[in-house]
Design a protein around this motif. Structure first.
Motif, mmCIF file in Angstrom:
data_model
loop_
_atom_site.group_PDB
_atom_site.id
_atom_site.type_symbol
_atom_site.label_atom_id
_atom_site.label_comp_id
_atom_site.label_asym_id
_atom_site.label_seq_id
_atom_site.Cartn_x
_atom_site.Cartn_y
_atom_site.Cartn_z
ATOM 1 N N ALA A 27 0.826 -1.209 0.000
ATOM 2 C CA ALA A 27 0.000 0.000 0.000
ATOM 3 C C ALA A 27 0.859 1.257 0.000
ATOM 4 O O ALA A 27 0.577 2.226 -0.734
ATOM 5 C CB ALA A 27 -0.929 -0.007 1.210
ATOM 6 N N VAL A 28 1.905 1.269 0.812
ATOM 7 C CA VAL A 28 2.777 2.444 0.891
ATOM 8 C C VAL A 28 3.536 2.625 -0.419
ATOM 9 O O VAL A 28 3.704 3.756 -0.899
ATOM 10 C CB VAL A 28 3.740 2.330 2.088
ATOM 11 C CG1 VAL A 28 4.774 3.455 2.074
ATOM 12 C CG2 VAL A 28 2.958 2.365 3.402
ATOM 13 N N LEU A 29 3.971 1.519 -1.017
ATOM 14 C CA LEU A 29 4.704 1.625 -2.277
ATOM 15 C C LEU A 29 3.829 2.245 -3.368
ATOM 16 O O LEU A 29 4.292 3.112 -4.130
ATOM 17 C CB LEU A 29 5.191 0.245 -2.720
ATOM 18 C CG LEU A 29 6.066 0.215 -3.977
ATOM 19 C CD1 LEU A 29 7.344 1.021 -3.767
ATOM 20 C CD2 LEU A 29 6.395 -1.222 -4.374
ATOM 21 N N ARG A 30 2.577 1.826 -3.447
ATOM 22 C CA ARG A 30 1.664 2.427 -4.428
ATOM 23 C C ARG A 30 1.529 3.925 -4.183
ATOM 24 O O ARG A 30 1.538 4.741 -5.120
ATOM 25 C CB ARG A 30 0.284 1.763 -4.353
ATOM 26 C CG ARG A 30 0.212 0.370 -4.938
ATOM 27 C CD ARG A 30 -1.233 -0.079 -5.116
ATOM 28 N NE ARG A 30 -1.965 -0.136 -3.856
ATOM 29 C CZ ARG A 30 -2.039 -1.207 -3.078
ATOM 30 N NH1 ARG A 30 -1.391 -2.332 -3.412
ATOM 31 N NH2 ARG A 30 -2.745 -1.182 -1.957
ATOM 32 N N ALA A 31 1.402 4.292 -2.917
ATOM 33 C CA ALA A 31 1.182 5.703 -2.576
ATOM 34 C C ALA A 31 2.416 6.556 -2.857
ATOM 35 O O ALA A 31 2.293 7.668 -3.405
ATOM 36 C CB ALA A 31 0.773 5.820 -1.114
ATOM 37 N N VAL A 32 3.595 6.068 -2.490
ATOM 38 C CA VAL A 32 4.801 6.877 -2.715
ATOM 39 C C VAL A 32 5.111 6.969 -4.201
ATOM 40 O O VAL A 32 5.596 8.013 -4.684
ATOM 41 C CB VAL A 32 6.018 6.357 -1.918
ATOM 42 C CG1 VAL A 32 5.771 6.448 -0.427
ATOM 43 C CG2 VAL A 32 6.407 4.956 -2.328
ATOM 44 N N ASN A 33 4.841 5.900 -4.945
ATOM 45 C CA ASN A 33 5.049 5.968 -6.393
ATOM 46 C C ASN A 33 4.125 7.002 -7.026
ATOM 47 O O ASN A 33 4.533 7.754 -7.928
ATOM 48 C CB ASN A 33 4.817 4.599 -7.029
ATOM 49 C CG ASN A 33 5.963 3.641 -6.782
ATOM 50 O OD1 ASN A 33 7.062 4.061 -6.391
ATOM 51 N ND2 ASN A 33 5.738 2.357 -6.999
ATOM 52 N N ARG A 34 2.878 7.061 -6.568
ATOM 53 C CA ARG A 34 1.949 8.071 -7.074
ATOM 54 C C ARG A 34 2.474 9.473 -6.774
ATOM 55 O O ARG A 34 2.451 10.360 -7.632
ATOM 56 C CB ARG A 34 0.571 7.877 -6.443
ATOM 57 C CG ARG A 34 -0.466 8.911 -6.905
ATOM 58 C CD ARG A 34 -1.782 8.760 -6.155
ATOM 59 N NE ARG A 34 -2.429 7.495 -6.475
ATOM 60 C CZ ARG A 34 -2.753 6.566 -5.580
ATOM 61 N NH1 ARG A 34 -2.490 6.764 -4.294
ATOM 62 N NH2 ARG A 34 -3.349 5.460 -5.947
#
Length: 330
Positions: free
Chosen positions: A218-225
């Motif tokens: 979840a965090v990886l998706r958010a930081v990539n965004r």
């Protein structure tokens, strides 16, 4: 069963979470011995959040949190020695012995506190994200807060500005269900905190905070965004603290049965099981990790015990910062 995460990742998660757990257990013991004074909020039970966030971010990303800050500070790279010294109020502490449990700080590691005012760090985190965007970096800020801070006006003002300016910030609500001692259900009609993002058209999700795998994803998706200039994300990471809100909490607001139910989901035990069953990590390797952690915690205590107290001339230092503004004239 096959897994997307490597053996090395699980080993990292296990050692990291075990260090946070053992550091906090030792902190609780020392508090009972009155070696540590003042307010003290332990992170026990919430370690999977710190572990998952670390593998999903880069060293240049920034963390900022509330006063349950020991775990995130150590995870971000603030040494256990300087953290323990801070708890003791010693000059070698990460805040020079002036902050104590609630105000850890490590600017070199990208850890910006440790904030005692409920919800204050939400706005400050957005401010750090504004600075990163202004400087043109690819860095992302993770602004952590608890479910209790979801009722603060600062949150709504910050959400609005963060979305308006597409700031590279991930708001992480560590929802351990009870704030100081009052359940979310008694303070809000919105039980799904992540839905608060809807009013600002902010992407949001709810995450199992007892799973470092789910936190990482979840965090990886958010930081990539955020890195791709997609703006903020709100993540409600549902977790559980095994200890009281603070060391003085009698915990009469929850049952022993509820606590034991969550202990069955202990993230450290989960990761250990994966290592043993899916990667065939032997007992000797696990014991070597356990011993490294034990020594690191014990060395942190020894360091704190042997460190000097702050000198008297430190009393008024760090209260104000001298800043010269060339555009201001007498």
């Amino acid at each position: 069963m096959a897994t997307k995460f490597s053996k090395e990742t699980y080993l990292y998660w296990y050692e990291m979470m075990l260090l946070l757990r053992k550091f906090e257990e030792k902190t609780g013991q020392l508090y009972g011995m009155q070696k540590i004074r003042g307010f003290c909020h332990l992170y026990i039970g919430q370690e999977a959040i710190a572990a998952g966030c670390m593998t999903a971010t880069t060293p240049d990303d920034k963390f900022i949190t509330a006063y349950r800050d020991h775990g995130l500070a150590i995870a971000k790279g603030v040494s256990a020695k300087s953290c323990m010294a801070e708890l003791y109020g010693k000059a070698t502490g990460c805040s020079k012995g002036k902050g104590g449990s609630m105000h850890f700080f490590g600017v070199e590691q990208g850890f910006f506190g440790g904030h005692g005012i409920v919800g204050a760090q939400i706005g400050t985190g957005a401010g750090i994200a504004f600075a990163e965007k202004y400087k043109g970096t690819k860095n992302v800020v993770l602004a952590f807060y608890g479910d209790g801070a979801s009722r603060q006006g600062m949150l709504h003002e910050t959400f609005n500005m963060a979305m308006l300016w597409d700031l590279p910030v991930v708001f992480i609500c560590e929802n351990n269900h009870y704030a100081m001692g009052t359940s979310v259900a008694r303070t809000s009609k919105t039980l799904d905190i992540y839905k608060m993002a809807d009013a600002y058209e902010m992407p949001a999700d709810t995450v199992d905070g007892m799973s470092p795998e789910d936190v990482h994803n979840a965090v990886l998706r958010a930081v990539n965004r955020a890195r791709e200039k997609g703006g903020p994300t709100l993540l409600e990471i549902k977790t559980y603290r095994y200890k009281g809100h603070s060391m003085s909490d009698p915990q009469k607001y929850r049952t022993k049965e509820e606590l034991e139910e969550y202990k069955l989901k202990d993230p450290i035990e989960h990761v250990l099981k994966v290592l043993q069953t899916e990667y065939a990590v032997d007992d000797a390797s696990i014991e070597a990790i356990n011993e490294r952690v034990r020594l690191e915690v014990e060395e942190s205590v020894q360091f704190a015990e042997e460190s000097p107290w702050p000198s008297d001339d430190e009393l008024l230092k760090d209260v104000y910062v001298q800043q010269d503004y060339p555009f201001i004239t007498d």
